[in-house]
Write an enzyme that holds these catalytic residues in place. Structure first.
Site, PDB file in Angstrom:
ATOM      1  N   TRP A 107     -39.732  40.841  21.274  1.00 12.94           N
ATOM      2  CA  TRP A 107     -39.973  41.792  20.023  1.00 12.94           C
ATOM      3  C   TRP A 107     -41.372  41.996  20.449  1.00 12.94           C
ATOM      4  O   TRP A 107     -42.581  41.369  21.020  1.00 12.94           O
ATOM      5  CB  TRP A 107     -40.151  40.913  19.167  1.00 12.94           C
TER       6      TRP A 107
ATOM      7  N   ASP B  87     -40.135  31.055  16.423  1.00  6.41           N
ATOM      8  CA  ASP B  87     -40.635  32.755  16.112  1.00  6.41           C
ATOM      9  C   ASP B  87     -39.507  32.356  15.667  1.00  6.41           C
ATOM     10  O   ASP B  87     -38.062  32.166  16.417  1.00  6.41           O
ATOM     11  CB  ASP B  87     -41.075  33.907  17.097  1.00  6.41           C
TER      12      ASP B  87
ATOM     13  N   LYS C  10     -34.613  39.291   7.347  1.00  2.53           N
ATOM     14  CA  LYS C  10     -33.093  39.287   7.373  1.00  2.53           C
ATOM     15  C   LYS C  10     -32.558  38.797   6.662  1.00  2.53           C
ATOM     16  O   LYS C  10     -31.502  39.023   5.831  1.00  2.53           O
ATOM     17  CB  LYS C  10     -33.258  39.350   9.189  1.00  2.53           C
TER      18      LYS C  10
END
Length: 394
Positions: A128, A208, A243
């Site tokens: 990311w 993460d 999400k």
């Protein structure tokens, strides 16, 4: 003074969004923006969130301040899903706090690690993009290794080598599941190797978890992380509800610390609270409060889980449909997509092919070849496959 500032490069994704918006073709396809979309191409508010928000509207009687730890009911309510229902705080060794999104949680994890003496973070590449930006802003050096092999599998040997070479002041950053941007996850057997290497070296992991529930299942998506946590004395965990609750713009996340001993938690969390106070003072309440109400109501939990199941099934259908078209796009290996997870994948396209997709077919994706699988629907996936065949055979 301010005239000394130099203009920063514009965000490539924001530029892509503008180009897509300006394109007047009715059949254009957006594969750039990283949000879940239904087969109708919309990003809906979850049904359970709607009900929880209505309850908040009817019952919430104050907008007074919370502390830097945020909504503690939200934080504790997530823990059985993340760490397991049998012992969600691992014998009193885990504490947490609410953050502004998963980004805030990653930032807090990196800042706390630095305050504890960390100097470098080992991380797979690509990752990311904000991971590297956060490290740079906090002032920690990233040390990169290749995350994926050319065949679309995880480069576990590179990760193990990074862990084994890590110094006492190093940290290793891991994606829990649904790797962004590749979709390439570690298998359970590979997580066991990771856990053993972490235990042997003692390096601090930051994990993460941004897409819990969008890969193989709620339990499956955290099984590897739990294996690692069971093997190490301490860890930092960043968690996002963007999400899996559809709370993108409401900025809902959580940060957890697993300490070597429960007696250390108060001191560790006091440092985390001080860092949060200096960064954002306290997190926004609304999204965390809505999720807290969901997690305390079995009927709403079931509705939330049902919606996640539908999302997983749709993402799996997209991946399997693309993989099945592998022989129709001879210039591109699509078969690995069915073995990968989550929203994202990287297609091995060069910049000219990506530009041709945009100019000739109205298909917009990141310059790296990253696509958001949720941008593909039953109505446009055949167009996409045909366009790939066109640009790779040219």
């Amino acid at each position: 003074m301010l005239d000394q500032l130099e203009a920063q490069s514009p965000d490539a994704l924001l530029a892509l969004i503008k180009m897509y918006a300006a394109d007047e073709r009715a059949d254009k396809i957006d594969l750039g923006v990283g949000v879940y979309r239904t087969d109708d191409g919309v990003t809906p508010v979850f049904r359970s969130i709607k009900q929880a928000e209505q309850r908040l509207l009817d019952t919430q009687d104050s907008k007074s301040y919370l502390g830097p730890e945020g909504d503690t009911g939200f934080v504790s309510g997530l823990m059985p899903y993340i760490f397991g229902s049998d012992d969600p705080d691992m014998g009193g060794r885990i504490g947490g706090m609410q953050t502004p999104g998963g980004t805030g949680a990653v930032r807090l994890a990196v800042s706390l690690a630095k305050q504890a003496g960390a100097r470098r973070v080992h991380m797979g590449s690509p990752s990311w993009p904000n991971h590297v930006q956060i490290l740079g802003d906090v002032g920690i050096e990233p040390v990169l290794f290749d995350h994926a092999n050319p065949d679309g599998s995880a480069n576990i040997d590179a990760l193990i080598a990074a862990i084994e070479s890590a110094e006492p002041t190093d940290v290793v950053l891991l994606h829990a599941c649904c790797h962004n941007p590749t979709g390439v996850d570690y298998t359970q057997e590979e997580w066991e190797r990771i856990a053993a290497a972490l235990a042997a070296n003692g390096v601090l992991p930051i994990i993460d978890s941004a897409y819990h529930g969008l890969g193989e299942g709620m339990e499956e998506d955290v099984a590897g992380m739990r294996t690692a946590l069971a093997a190490v004395p301490e860890a930092l965990i960043a968690y996002s509800c963007d999400k899996n609750f559809g709370m993108y713009r409401d900025r809902v996340g959580a940060f957890y610390v697993m300490a070597q001993d429960g007696g250390q938690l108060d001191a560790i969390m006091s440092n985390a609270n001080a860092l949060a106070r200096a960064n954002w003072s306290m997190p926004p309440d609304h999204g965390g409060a809505a999720i807290r109400l969901i997690l305390s109501d079995p009927a709403l939990v079931q509705d939330w889980q049902d919606e996640l199941t539908d999302m997983r099934a749709r993402l799996r259908w997209v991946r399997e449909t693309l993989a099945a078209a592998d022989n129709r796009v001879p210039g591109l290996d699509l078969a690995p997509l069915s073995r990968q997870n989550g929203l994202f994948a990287i297609l091995k396209l060069d910049k000219d092919q990506i530009a041709a997709l945009r100019a000739d077919h109205g298909i917009y994706m990141a310059g790296s070849g990253r696509i958001n699988a949720a941008g593909l629907t039953s109505g446009n996936i055949e167009k996409f496959i045909g366009a790939l065949a066109d640009v790779t055979s040219a």
